[in-house]
Design an enzyme around this catalytic site. Sequence first.
Site, PDB file in Angstrom:
ATOM      1  N   GLY A 205      32.487   1.791  61.699  1.00 22.65           N
ATOM      2  CA  GLY A 205      31.964   2.368  60.694  1.00 22.65           C
ATOM      3  C   GLY A 205      32.170   1.618  59.165  1.00 22.65           C
ATOM      4  O   GLY A 205      32.742   0.487  59.448  1.00 22.65           O
ATOM      5  N   ASN A 206      31.802   2.202  58.307  1.00 25.23           N
ATOM      6  CA  ASN A 206      32.267   1.448  57.201  1.00 25.23           C
ATOM      7  C   ASN A 206      32.468   2.694  55.855  1.00 25.23           C
ATOM      8  O   ASN A 206      32.307   3.885  56.471  1.00 25.23           O
ATOM      9  CB  ASN A 206      30.809   0.716  56.583  1.00 25.23           C
ATOM     10  CG  ASN A 206      29.825   1.471  56.401  1.00 25.23           C
ATOM     11  OD1 ASN A 206      29.552   2.505  55.551  1.00 25.23           O
ATOM     12  ND2 ASN A 206      28.912   1.439  57.230  1.00 25.23           N
ATOM     13  N   ARG A 207      32.840   2.460  54.671  1.00 27.36           N
ATOM     14  CA  ARG A 207      33.226   3.311  53.675  1.00 27.36           C
ATOM     15  C   ARG A 207      32.056   4.120  53.044  1.00 27.36           C
ATOM     16  O   ARG A 207      32.470   5.035  51.993  1.00 27.36           O
ATOM     17  CB  ARG A 207      34.068   2.709  52.716  1.00 27.36           C
ATOM     18  CG  ARG A 207      35.323   2.265  53.275  1.00 27.36           C
ATOM     19  CD  ARG A 207      36.162   1.666  52.210  1.00 27.36           C
ATOM     20  NE  ARG A 207      37.384   0.697  52.655  1.00 27.36           N
ATOM     21  CZ  ARG A 207      38.480   1.240  53.323  1.00 27.36           C
ATOM     22  NH1 ARG A 207      38.793   2.382  53.125  1.00 27.36           N
ATOM     23  NH2 ARG A 207      39.365   0.298  53.733  1.00 27.36           N
TER      24      ARG A 207
END
Length: 396
Positions: A205-207
């Site tokens: 995923g990412n932030r």
Amino acid sequence: MLAGRRIVLGITGGVAAYKSAHLARLLVQAGAAVRTVLTDSAHHFLGPATLAGITGTAPERDFWGEASPAPHLDLARWADAVCIAPATAATMSRLAQGLSEDLLSAVVLATRAPVLVAPAMHSEMWSHPATQRNLAALLADGVIIVGPASGPLAGGDVGPGRMAEPEEVFAALEQALGGGALAGWRVLVTAGGTREPVDPVRYLGNRSSGKMGHAVAEEAAARGAAVTLITAAEPPEIPGLEVVRVETAEEMARAVWGRAEACDVAVLAAAVADFRPARPAATKLRRADGPPALALEPTPDILAGVAALAHRPFLVGFAAETGPAEGAVAKAASKGVDLLVANDVTAAGSGFGTETNQVALILPDGTVEAWECLPKRRVAARLWERIAELRSRGTR
Ligand code: CTP
């Protein structure tokens, strides 16, 4: 259309304060959220209980309550607009000088939202050169002045200085917030960070928090557009939005591509994974089996798919950069977007999870328009204003 808009209503010490209660009522009836700030002298004219009853929130008075260490900043950032009605000569003077010793003037100094001022005072005070100087200074600062009207004043006098009627202030607020400017538009917005499964419990995923995209969707709806929000983040509770919850880039691509041709504008603010595990495990990967070798494959390029549509909407891309916006100029050209919003996610107060964002717009001719750091909702508001301008000049 003020539904869903957030208004800080400042009330200062004049007889016309009784009209503010009616203004607050009009705003609440229109679906706006209203928080009031009373100056010390306003308390002599209007009771806090009246305003609390109308707005559902007790008026703010000073800096020293328990609820927040910096109420002026909270209110300034929360507001879509700050409206001071009535505004006495003393308040106009404070605002013109940029003073901030009371809560209301500190809110005005700290906000980047539009500020409306409805003056109310005796004719002699209004026409005094000092007040006229202050008026000119406020206008030069971009403050919107509503009224005053000419008519009966306190004490039986007649002349200019009477506060504009609440309906007039309400209309000025609607205009300032571009109310209904997007009526009839069909808008699609993507938001959040996609999650690509590694196994049934883990993902790449990412932030991204989704806050920027959600603000873009909320602002469009508040301006009268029919909005579909396709989000990979926890969706906000925004009345009137069609929300499609997705998780992966593949799901987002299908949801977007199936709807984009029916839209006038697509704003792709989601942080989409560029790569995903080529063969996610069907069962949980076990520690005892040692570190897995993750083979990755590209995800669909959602934006490219929209850009290639025969009847494509006005297309706005976002670019999360880790450096100056200039790097995004080439990206804007190669992606074929009508507008690219670049933000340096490493800059202070900007990027993932923050309440504010510092962005630069890359226009189709390669011009870079750098904006100051603003609350995300304000960035969204200005973005819609720019999109409306560009669309009014272009073919899409
Ligand atoms: N985007 C997309 N589909 C993808 C990846 C990104 O539609 N698979 C969209 C994003 O929603 C955003 C725009 O493309 O609007 C730019 O995203 P960004 O990650 O900055 O672009 P990339 O081409 O992936 O560039 P980079 O090499 O910097 O990651």
